[in-house]
Design a protein around this motif. Structure first.
Motif, PDB file in Angstrom:
ATOM      1  N   THR A 105       0.834  -1.207   0.000  1.00 27.42           N
ATOM      2  CA  THR A 105       0.000   0.000   0.000  1.00 27.42           C
ATOM      3  C   THR A 105       0.868   1.257   0.000  1.00 27.42           C
ATOM      4  N   CYS A 106       1.850   1.293   0.888  1.00 27.60           N
ATOM      5  CA  CYS A 106       2.725   2.466   0.981  1.00 27.60           C
ATOM      6  C   CYS A 106       3.536   2.656  -0.288  1.00 27.60           C
ATOM      7  N   SER A 107       4.011   1.548  -0.862  1.00 24.70           N
ATOM      8  CA  SER A 107       4.797   1.628  -2.091  1.00 24.70           C
ATOM      9  C   SER A 107       3.981   2.199  -3.241  1.00 24.70           C
ATOM     10  N   LEU A 108       2.759   1.717  -3.404  1.00 21.99           N
ATOM     11  CA  LEU A 108       1.886   2.205  -4.477  1.00 21.99           C
ATOM     12  C   LEU A 108       1.515   3.666  -4.257  1.00 21.99           C
ATOM     13  N   LEU A 109       1.338   4.034  -3.000  1.00 23.35           N
ATOM     14  CA  LEU A 109       0.971   5.412  -2.690  1.00 23.35           C
ATOM     15  C   LEU A 109       2.144   6.360  -2.955  1.00 23.35           C
ATOM     16  N   GLU A 110       3.337   5.934  -2.612  1.00 23.04           N
ATOM     17  CA  GLU A 110       4.512   6.763  -2.863  1.00 23.04           C
ATOM     18  C   GLU A 110       4.718   7.011  -4.358  1.00 23.04           C
ATOM     19  N   ASP A 111       4.351   6.018  -5.162  1.00 29.52           N
ATOM     20  CA  ASP A 111       4.490   6.139  -6.619  1.00 29.52           C
ATOM     21  C   ASP A 111       3.276   6.793  -7.281  1.00 29.52           C
ATOM     22  N   PHE A 112       2.262   7.113  -6.483  1.00 28.41           N
ATOM     23  CA  PHE A 112       1.009   7.638  -7.011  1.00 28.41           C
ATOM     24  C   PHE A 112       0.470   6.733  -8.126  1.00 28.41           C
ATOM     25  N   ALA A 113       0.574   5.427  -7.890  1.00 29.52           N
ATOM     26  CA  ALA A 113       0.129   4.445  -8.885  1.00 29.52           C
ATOM     27  C   ALA A 113      -1.373   4.220  -8.720  1.00 29.52           C
ATOM     28  N   GLU A 114      -2.157   5.181  -9.145  1.00 34.43           N
ATOM     29  CA  GLU A 114      -3.613   5.165  -8.900  1.00 34.43           C
ATOM     30  C   GLU A 114      -4.316   3.936  -9.479  1.00 34.43           C
ATOM     31  N   PRO A 115      -4.076   3.544 -10.730  1.00 32.99           N
ATOM     32  CA  PRO A 115      -4.794   2.372 -11.254  1.00 32.99           C
ATOM     33  C   PRO A 115      -4.484   1.093 -10.476  1.00 32.99           C
ATOM     34  N   GLN A 116      -3.191   0.886 -10.188  1.00 26.21           N
ATOM     35  CA  GLN A 116      -2.800  -0.315  -9.451  1.00 26.21           C
ATOM     36  C   GLN A 116      -3.324  -0.288  -8.019  1.00 26.21           C
ATOM     37  N   LEU A 117      -3.267   0.886  -7.387  1.00 27.91           N
ATOM     38  CA  LEU A 117      -3.752   1.015  -6.021  1.00 27.91           C
ATOM     39  C   LEU A 117      -5.259   0.784  -5.959  1.00 27.91           C
ATOM     40  N   ARG A 118      -5.985   1.346  -6.896  1.00 24.17           N
ATOM     41  CA  ARG A 118      -7.434   1.148  -6.941  1.00 24.17           C
ATOM     42  C   ARG A 118      -7.774  -0.341  -7.114  1.00 24.17           C
ATOM     43  N   MET A 119      -7.026  -1.022  -7.985  1.00 24.82           N
ATOM     44  CA  MET A 119      -7.267  -2.445  -8.223  1.00 24.82           C
ATOM     45  C   MET A 119      -7.006  -3.268  -6.969  1.00 24.82           C
ATOM     46  N   ARG A 120      -5.890  -2.975  -6.276  1.00 28.21           N
ATOM     47  CA  ARG A 120      -5.552  -3.735  -5.073  1.00 28.21           C
ATOM     48  C   ARG A 120      -6.542  -3.472  -3.948  1.00 28.21           C
ATOM     49  N   LEU A 121      -6.959  -2.233  -3.788  1.00 30.17           N
ATOM     50  CA  LEU A 121      -7.952  -1.923  -2.762  1.00 30.17           C
ATOM     51  C   LEU A 121      -9.249  -2.673  -3.022  1.00 30.17           C
ATOM     52  N   ASP A 122      -9.653  -2.704  -4.279  1.00 30.54           N
ATOM     53  CA  ASP A 122     -10.867  -3.423  -4.650  1.00 30.54           C
ATOM     54  C   ASP A 122     -10.737  -4.910  -4.329  1.00 30.54           C
ATOM     55  N   GLN A 123      -9.582  -5.481  -4.622  1.00 30.60           N
ATOM     56  CA  GLN A 123      -9.352  -6.900  -4.350  1.00 30.60           C
ATOM     57  C   GLN A 123      -9.353  -7.186  -2.857  1.00 30.60           C
ATOM     58  N   TRP A 124      -8.699  -6.344  -2.078  1.00 28.05           N
ATOM     59  CA  TRP A 124      -8.614  -6.568  -0.631  1.00 28.05           C
ATOM     60  C   TRP A 124      -9.969  -6.402   0.039  1.00 28.05           C
ATOM     61  N   ILE A 125     -10.728  -5.401  -0.378  1.00 29.33           N
ATOM     62  CA  ILE A 125     -12.052  -5.182   0.210  1.00 29.33           C
ATOM     63  C   ILE A 125     -12.960  -6.372  -0.055  1.00 29.33           C
ATOM     64  N   ALA A 126     -12.809  -6.978  -1.246  1.00 26.71           N
ATOM     65  CA  ALA A 126     -13.629  -8.140  -1.595  1.00 26.71           C
ATOM     66  C   ALA A 126     -13.151  -9.407  -0.909  1.00 26.71           C
ATOM     67  N   ALA A 127     -11.836  -9.541  -0.727  1.00 23.07           N
ATOM     68  CA  ALA A 127     -11.275 -10.807  -0.257  1.00 23.07           C
ATOM     69  C   ALA A 127     -11.230 -10.948   1.259  1.00 23.07           C
ATOM     70  N   PHE A 128     -11.142  -9.846   1.990  1.00 26.20           N
ATOM     71  CA  PHE A 128     -10.963  -9.924   3.438  1.00 26.20           C
ATOM     72  C   PHE A 128     -12.180  -9.370   4.186  1.00 26.20           C
ATOM     73  N   PRO A 129     -12.598 -10.035   5.252  1.00 26.84           N
ATOM     74  CA  PRO A 129     -13.689  -9.523   6.087  1.00 26.84           C
ATOM     75  C   PRO A 129     -13.311  -8.181   6.704  1.00 26.84           C
ATOM     76  N   SER A 130     -14.265  -7.299   6.803  1.00 27.54           N
ATOM     77  CA  SER A 130     -14.011  -5.944   7.301  1.00 27.54           C
ATOM     78  C   SER A 130     -13.412  -5.882   8.704  1.00 27.54           C
ATOM     79  N   PRO A 131     -13.842  -6.735   9.668  1.00 30.70           N
ATOM     80  CA  PRO A 131     -13.219  -6.659  11.002  1.00 30.70           C
ATOM     81  C   PRO A 131     -11.714  -6.907  10.963  1.00 30.70           C
ATOM     82  N   LEU A 132     -11.282  -7.834  10.105  1.00 32.99           N
ATOM     83  CA  LEU A 132      -9.850  -8.107   9.981  1.00 32.99           C
ATOM     84  C   LEU A 132      -9.129  -6.942   9.299  1.00 32.99           C
ATOM     85  N   LEU A 133      -9.761  -6.363   8.294  1.00 32.89           N
ATOM     86  CA  LEU A 133      -9.154  -5.223   7.598  1.00 32.89           C
ATOM     87  C   LEU A 133      -8.952  -4.048   8.553  1.00 32.89           C
ATOM     88  N   ILE A 134      -9.914  -3.805   9.413  1.00 33.59           N
ATOM     89  CA  ILE A 134      -9.792  -2.698  10.361  1.00 33.59           C
ATOM     90  C   ILE A 134      -8.632  -2.919  11.322  1.00 33.59           C
TER      91      ILE A 134
END
Length: 312
Positions: A105-134
């Motif tokens: 997450t930090c690496s993608l943010l430092e590079d301002f890699a918006e498409p890749q970051l958006r894709m990974r966030l979408d994958q993580w939100i779908a794959a992991f239960p919210s209590p664990l993500l928090i």
């Protein structure tokens, strides 16, 4: 033996399993399609049906994810039934998947890699239960971003929190529509309050995702805690109560003035949760004395269990 035979009968629809386990329907589908973790039966119309055996399997998956096992390696642990030893071996070899997610997450943010970051966030939100993500990603990430060089760039942080908030709003909107389609799984409706600001709203939306997964509908209100007309909103929308969430410590003035004013102006119950309730336990003594106020645990899963017990 009889219990085992009964438990293998697939009779639970996906909404009921999501409510019982706190794992959203979209996540259960992802675990099945992408990772082969589940094998639900199907009705003649193609609807998924789960057995008690599958429910126990989901609980095992949650345990391994909480230990930091990468989701792509969980299937091996579940099927071999040697969780503790294999889990230790995998973590020693690859490191915790949560730390890997933080670094990525930090690496993608430092590079301002918006498409890749958006894709990974979408994958993580779908794959992991919210209590664990928090607990294992969002809270450590917020601390890490605060210490990193990114803290010098307000634009980078604003960009990230806005992007994550957009992803959560989209996911929660879909979850809310699915929840309202079937009122049998729609048990209660709460007004969810939090502090203003991009980072704060992300935590509120993530907690909203937790409630939605448990079959509790939410109306997220971005106004101030003591806003005029909030009680009218609660009444008009037939809301069962108000829940205030904050992962940060609050000012003494906010606790003794804003939250007290909010509690006195409501005719419904007010719940308080988030890290601040543990950080500022002593300062909440006055609010705990009020009949209409319930101070829940600051830990997500414990808070949800307490809330469900009080909602009945």
């Amino acid at each position: 033996m009889v219990d085992e035979e009964v438990s293998e009968v697939a009779h639970l629809p996906i909404r009921e399993v999501a409510r019982r386990t706190g794992v959203r329907a979209v996540t259960l589908r992802a675990w099945e399609r992408r990772y082969g973790l589940l094998s639900p039966a199907r009705t003649s119309k193609g609807h998924r049906l789960y057995s008690e055996v599958e429910v126990r399997r989901i609980e095992k998956v949650l345990t391994y994810l909480a230990r930091g096992v990468a989701i792509g390696q969980v299937r091996e642990l579940v099927e071999r039934g040697q969780g503790n030893r294999l889990c230790a071996e995998i973590n020693e070899e690859n490191g915790s998947s949560w730390w890997a997610m933080l670094d990525e997450t930090c690496s993608l943010l430092e590079d301002f890699a918006e498409p890749q970051l958006r894709m990974r966030l979408d994958q993580w939100i779908a794959a992991f239960p919210s209590p664990l993500l928090i607990e294992y990603w969002l809270k450590p990430l917020q601390e890490k971003l605060g210490r990193a060089s990114l803290s010098e760039s307000g634009v980078a942080l604003q960009f990230f929190w806005q992007l994550l908030n957009e992803q959560l709003l989209l996911a929660n909107g879909i979850a809310r529509r699915n929840l309202r389609k079937n009122k049998k799984t729609f048990s209660h409706k709460l007004c969810l309050l939090g502090l203003s600001g991009g980072e704060q709203q992300v935590f509120v939306q993530m907690f909203s995702a937790v409630l939605l997964a448990k079959g509790i509908d939410t109306v997220v209100f971005s106004g101030q805690a003591g806003s005029v007309g909030l009680e009218d909103l609660v009444t008009e929308l037939e809301i069962d109560g108000v829940l205030f969430y904050s992962h940060r410590a609050l000012s003494k003035h906010f606790i003794h003035h804003d939250l007290t004013k909010l509690a006195s102006g409501l005719k419904t119950r007010l719940w308080l949760t988030g890290d601040f309730v543990d950080i500022q336990y002593a300062e909440l003594a006055g609010l705990r004395k009020l009949v209409a106020v319930s101070v829940l645990s600051g830990t997500t899963e414990k808070a949800i269990a307490q809330l469900q017990g009080q909602l009945g």
